[in-house]
Design a protein around this motif. Structure first.
Motif: not given
Length: 269
Positions: A219, A230-232, A251, A255, A257-258
Motif C-alpha cells: 500500500k 491517494l492511498r493505493v 484503490a 474510498t 482514492a477509488a
C-alpha cells in the motif's frame, strides 16, 4: 549434430514469427509461414547467404556478436537466448541490454482491467508502456521523462510521498543493482547509474547499503498534483523472460482514492 540442432531451432523460430511481430507489414501473398530468410538476415544485419548457411547446417560456428544479432532479429527471450548460445556451443555472454519492447499480449493486458492504472517498466526503470489511467495518475510528463529512477532521485515530481517514497527509493536501487550486474555492457544503464550517483547523495547512500527487494503487494500514498494524496494498492506482475515488471495501481472500493481514480479515468487527457 549440434549444427543441425541449431539450424532446426533457427528455422522453427523464423517460421513461428509473423511480420507484425517484428514491425513488418502483413503480406497476404506469402506462401510459407513465418518470416522469409532475407527478412531475418536484414533484421540481423547480415548477408542472406550467411544466414541461409546457418539454417542449412553448413555455416561456420556463429560468434557471440552474430548470436546477439539473431536474438534481436528473432525476438528471443532471455531464456531462449541462452538456449541459442548453448546450441551454438558458445558460453552465454551477458545480454547486451534490457529488453525495451513490450510483447503484444502484455501491452493488451494493460487495457483489460477497469479502474486500474497499469505500467510496464524495463530493467532500467524506463516506463515502456502504460494505459490512459496511468497516464492521468502518474503525470502527463511520462513521455518527457519515462524513467522512474531519474524522476525519483533527480526530478521535481515525486511519485510517492513520505514512507512510500523512502521505500520506493530502496526498491529502485535494488532493481538497478541487479540491472548493473546483468547488463554490464549496456551504455544506457551505465549512464543512468553515473547520473544518479553524481546528482543524488540519497541514491549513493542507499546504493552502499545494497538493499534487497522482493516484489509483492504494498500500500502506497501517491501524490497527485490535482487529486492530492491517494492511498493505493500496488501489485507487481513479473515478466521473467524479458526482465520486465507490470505494475498495477488500484484503490479499495468506496474510498476517496477509488472515486479519484474513477474521475481521472473519465477525464479527457
Amino acid at each position: 549434430m549440434a549444427r543441425q540442432e541449431l539450424a532446426r531451432y533457427l528455422r522453427e523460430r523464423r517460421e513461428g514469427l509473423r511480420p507484425g511481430d517484428v514491425g513488418l507489414p502483413a503480406d497476404r501473398r506469402r506462401r510459407t509461414p513465418g518470416l522469409r530468410r532475407e527478412e531475418v538476415a536484414d533484421l540481423a544485419h547480415m548477408s542472406v547467404d550467411y544466414y541461409a548457411r546457418l539454417e542449412q547446417a553448413r555455416g561456420p560456428r556463429p560468434s557471440p556478436r552474430i548470436l546477439d544479432a539473431l536474438t534481436g532479429a528473432l525476438r528471443l527471450t532471455l531464456v531462449e537466448r541462452t538456449h541459442l548460445f548453448q546450441l551454438a556451443g558458445a558460453d552465454p555472454t551477458p545480454p547486451p541490454g534490457p529488453v525495451r519492447r513490450v510483447r503484444p499480449h502484455v501491452a493488451e493486458l494493460l487495457h483489460r482491467i477497469p479502474d486500474t492504472a497499469a505500467i510496464v517498466t524495463d530493467a532500467g526503470y524506463d516506463v515502456i508502456a502504460w494505459n490512459p489511467l496511468a497516464d492521468a495518475l502518474l503525470g502527463r510528463d511520462l513521455r518527457a521523462e519515462p524513467n522512474l529512477a531519474r524522476r525519483r532521485f533527480l526530478g521535481s515530481y515525486r511519485l510517492y510521498e513520505g514512507p512510500s517514497a523512502e521505500e520506493f527509493g530502496r526498491i529502485v536501487v535494488s532493481r538497478l543493482r541487479r540491472a548493473a550486474e546483468r547488463y554490464p555492457r549496456d551504455e544506457a544503464v551505465a549512464g543512468l547509474l553515473a547520473e544518479l550517483r553524481a546528482g543524488s547523495e540519497e541514491f549513493a547512500r542507499i546504493w552502499e547499503t545494497n538493499p534487497v527487494h522482493a516484489p509483492g503487494h504494498r500500500k502506497k500514498v501517491l501524490q497527485h498534483p490535482e487529486a492530492g494524496p491517494l492511498r493505493v494498492n500496488c501489485d507487481v506482475l513479473i515478466v521473467p523472460d524479458d526482465d520486465q515488471q507490470v505494475v498495477f495501481l488500484t484503490a479499495d472500493a468506496g474510498t476517496p482514492a477509488a472515486r479519484a481514480l474513477r474521475h481521472l479515468g473519465r477525464t479527457p487527457h
